[in-house]
Design an enzyme around this catalytic site. Sequence first.
Site, PDB file in Angstrom:
ATOM      1  N   LYS A 191     -77.041  54.337 -21.700  1.00 40.37           N
ATOM      2  CA  LYS A 191     -76.367  53.623 -20.610  1.00 40.37           C
ATOM      3  C   LYS A 191     -76.447  54.479 -19.353  1.00 40.37           C
ATOM      4  O   LYS A 191     -75.748  55.475 -19.219  1.00 40.37           O
ATOM      5  CB  LYS A 191     -74.890  53.353 -20.935  1.00 40.37           C
ATOM      6  N   ALA A 247     -63.564  64.628 -16.496  1.00 36.52           N
ATOM      7  CA  ALA A 247     -62.489  63.658 -16.739  1.00 36.52           C
ATOM      8  C   ALA A 247     -62.982  62.542 -17.656  1.00 36.52           C
ATOM      9  O   ALA A 247     -62.312  62.205 -18.656  1.00 36.52           O
ATOM     10  CB  ALA A 247     -62.003  63.076 -15.415  1.00 36.52           C
ATOM     11  N   GLU A 266     -72.108  67.128 -21.691  1.00 40.05           N
ATOM     12  CA  GLU A 266     -72.561  67.936 -20.546  1.00 40.05           C
ATOM     13  C   GLU A 266     -71.712  67.516 -19.361  1.00 40.05           C
ATOM     14  O   GLU A 266     -71.890  66.408 -18.841  1.00 40.05           O
ATOM     15  CB  GLU A 266     -74.036  67.642 -20.245  1.00 40.05           C
ATOM     16  N   CYS A 300     -74.871  69.401 -10.801  1.00 40.50           N
ATOM     17  CA  CYS A 300     -73.788  70.033 -11.567  1.00 40.50           C
ATOM     18  C   CYS A 300     -73.884  71.552 -11.537  1.00 40.50           C
ATOM     19  O   CYS A 300     -72.892  72.232 -11.782  1.00 40.50           O
ATOM     20  CB  CYS A 300     -73.793  69.507 -12.988  1.00 40.50           C
ATOM     21  N   GLU A 396     -64.589  70.219  -8.357  1.00 42.62           N
ATOM     22  CA  GLU A 396     -65.984  69.856  -8.127  1.00 42.62           C
ATOM     23  C   GLU A 396     -66.041  68.831  -6.988  1.00 42.62           C
ATOM     24  O   GLU A 396     -65.476  67.742  -7.096  1.00 42.62           O
ATOM     25  CB  GLU A 396     -66.569  69.252  -9.404  1.00 42.62           C
TER      26      GLU A 396
HETATM   27  P1  NAD Z   1     -68.965  59.946 -14.326  1.00 41.04           P
HETATM   28  O1  NAD Z   1     -68.295  60.775 -15.359  1.00 41.04           O
HETATM   29  O2  NAD Z   1     -68.143  59.153 -13.400  1.00 41.04           O
HETATM   30  O3  NAD Z   1     -69.942  58.887 -15.035  1.00 41.04           O
HETATM   31  C1  NAD Z   1     -70.949  59.309 -15.929  1.00 41.04           C
HETATM   32  C2  NAD Z   1     -71.353  58.120 -16.780  1.00 41.04           C
HETATM   33  O4  NAD Z   1     -70.238  57.740 -17.590  1.00 41.04           O
HETATM   34  C3  NAD Z   1     -71.752  56.863 -16.007  1.00 41.04           C
HETATM   35  O5  NAD Z   1     -72.813  56.225 -16.684  1.00 41.04           O
HETATM   36  C4  NAD Z   1     -70.495  56.006 -16.088  1.00 41.04           C
HETATM   37  O6  NAD Z   1     -70.743  54.617 -15.981  1.00 41.04           O
HETATM   38  C5  NAD Z   1     -70.005  56.350 -17.478  1.00 41.04           C
HETATM   39  N1  NAD Z   1     -68.567  56.122 -17.683  1.00 41.04           N
HETATM   40  C6  NAD Z   1     -67.575  56.103 -16.761  1.00 41.04           C
HETATM   41  N2  NAD Z   1     -66.387  55.843 -17.369  1.00 41.04           N
HETATM   42  C7  NAD Z   1     -66.646  55.719 -18.692  1.00 41.04           C
HETATM   43  C8  NAD Z   1     -65.838  55.467 -19.828  1.00 41.04           C
HETATM   44  N3  NAD Z   1     -64.524  55.287 -19.721  1.00 41.04           N
HETATM   45  N4  NAD Z   1     -66.424  55.413 -21.035  1.00 41.04           N
HETATM   46  C9  NAD Z   1     -67.769  55.607 -21.163  1.00 41.04           C
HETATM   47  N5  NAD Z   1     -68.588  55.837 -20.118  1.00 41.04           N
HETATM   48  C10 NAD Z   1     -68.032  55.905 -18.893  1.00 41.04           C
HETATM   49  O7  NAD Z   1     -69.954  60.928 -13.592  1.00 41.04           O
HETATM   50  P2  NAD Z   1     -70.877  60.624 -12.344  1.00 41.04           P
HETATM   51  O8  NAD Z   1     -69.985  60.516 -11.151  1.00 41.04           O
HETATM   52  O9  NAD Z   1     -71.820  59.517 -12.675  1.00 41.04           O
HETATM   53  O10 NAD Z   1     -71.754  61.959 -12.272  1.00 41.04           O
HETATM   54  C11 NAD Z   1     -71.323  63.126 -11.690  1.00 41.04           C
HETATM   55  C12 NAD Z   1     -70.764  64.075 -12.730  1.00 41.04           C
HETATM   56  O11 NAD Z   1     -71.760  64.358 -13.722  1.00 41.04           O
HETATM   57  C13 NAD Z   1     -70.393  65.409 -12.138  1.00 41.04           C
HETATM   58  O12 NAD Z   1     -69.164  65.824 -12.673  1.00 41.04           O
HETATM   59  C14 NAD Z   1     -71.515  66.328 -12.610  1.00 41.04           C
HETATM   60  O13 NAD Z   1     -71.173  67.685 -12.656  1.00 41.04           O
HETATM   61  C15 NAD Z   1     -71.804  65.762 -13.941  1.00 41.04           C
HETATM   62  N6  NAD Z   1     -73.138  66.169 -14.399  1.00 41.04           N
HETATM   63  C16 NAD Z   1     -73.229  67.122 -15.372  1.00 41.04           C
HETATM   64  C17 NAD Z   1     -74.473  67.560 -15.805  1.00 41.04           C
HETATM   65  C18 NAD Z   1     -74.610  68.610 -16.879  1.00 41.04           C
HETATM   66  O14 NAD Z   1     -75.714  68.816 -17.348  1.00 41.04           O
HETATM   67  N7  NAD Z   1     -73.537  69.276 -17.271  1.00 41.04           N
HETATM   68  C19 NAD Z   1     -75.629  67.002 -15.249  1.00 41.04           C
HETATM   69  C20 NAD Z   1     -75.492  66.040 -14.259  1.00 41.04           C
HETATM   70  C21 NAD Z   1     -74.235  65.623 -13.846  1.00 41.04           C
END
Ligand code: NAD
Length: 511
Positions: A191, A247, A266, A300, A396
Amino acid sequence: MDHSDHSRDAAIEVAAGLRAGAQYIAGRLRPGTSGRHHEVVDPATGEAVYSCELAGPADVDAAVAAARAALPQWAGATPGERSQAMHRFAEVLAGRARELALAESLQCGKPVRLTTGFDVPGTIDNTAFFAGAARRLQGQAAAEYSGDHTSYVRREPVGVVGSIAPWNYPLQMAAWKVLPAVAAGNTVVLKPAELTPLTSLMFAQAATEAGIPAGVVNVVTGAGRDAGEHLVGHPDVAMTSFTGSTAVGKRVAEIATRTVKRLHLELGGKAPFVVFDDADLQAAAHGAVAGALINTGQDCTAATRAYVQRPLYDAFVTAVADLFNAVTCGDPFDPATDLGPLTSFAQRDRVAAFVDRARSYATVVTGGTAPDAKGAYYRPTLITGAAQDSEVVRSEIFGPVLVVLPFDTDEEGLRLANDTPYGLAASAWTRDVYRAGRATREIAAGCVWVNDHIPIISEMPHGGYRASGYGKDMSAYSFEEYTQVKHVMLDNTGQAAKGWHRTVFALRGER
Ligand code: NAD
């Protein structure tokens, strides 16, 4: 078709090729059935460039069913067969490099220099790496450890993997989630973030075109609360692999735990950038600017907190401010652009709100404003004078914002570097081998660079400590995470009454 055309019009044409729908299930594009209409917006113009129906639970069920159906054949293929198909996958992706770069730039606002030089070649290299890894599962040697048995280890696929990816590097995140899983014989339902589904769909199409059977790689484009939670809670999904914010990662972990799924998380980061007083100042300043601004800071591992030892502090702030002011913000499709917009207007406003709040307790040295353009742009922003416990130092922000703080002793610099809940990545800048060694030992993060910040490589693991999650992407470590280990123990004695049976009942007669 003009193979050198890297224009917005060419990118919009690539997006139009996905008009059949934003769900890729059992080898075919189709519309979602949630009844929720969605538009992918070009953040450089604010205009909708792709429309789709989002996935609801029924689409997730269909994708999981397709992945389940494809599992026996794919898990039963030889490693060599999987490897060959994945090598072809890398070739198909290479043949589509231009289209992938255009679609990624369009949906994310990334400069084409970044997508053609980093996102796409990185993804092709990852695919080739996992094609090789598919033939090289490591394990303990078979041996007669007990004396009476031969023991060996089988590494088996986990089953259907439900993967969830963020919007900052949609293509690379799709690759990091899908490739190790598929190389190990699993099937996947991915997804992507609904903001940025285009390249995940193209990636899945390329897998099918390369001969990876339909159903091995499926994509559901839906909202997190809706499609995401349904995928995480699905009883036929054996593993959840999530990349996103800390979160949401906590919420995902709660749901996955109810069905005792294997979890790979991650999560967010707040990478420190520690400059000791013997560092090469020019190298550190350039490294901080590139490390803070890559992908408009939506990375990230981006450099977010520079701790600079007092003797270099003023010169470092001046050098970074000069470089920040020289950065060209502009259209992602202009090859002269250094910094594109943020990926959404919501993210731009979120970043601006962090900076606006910081004005009351810190100094905004550069940026802190949006250029007069219609896209989701925000200028490179340098902040000084913030306290270690302030929001801009601890949370962040995920935008082009760097906070610089001074430190006196080496101990203090390393302590401050570790003083957030995160632990994804960090860098240390010094010409002293002992300082470098100490920093790499003492900084609690999944990656510590010395005299650089950002480079990643397919052969090496990427993943966090502490609130940045657990599990590794890329590398053989990630490949192993998508397998489960089975101990097989074969009796070699052929005896009915075995020696160890004495522990249960007294032996009668001879063995
Ligand atoms: P996000 O957590 O808002 O969303 C990530 C994904 O989760 C999206 O596909 C979203 O639709 C889905 N999602 C949201 N709520 C959900 C739920 N309740 N249940 C299941 N899925 C859900 O993150 P974002 O804003 O898309 O991305 C930015 C974040 O990702 C930053 O915190 C960044 O640090 C992190 N990130 C981490 C890495 C890593 O390798 N550690 C890499 C890239 C990004």
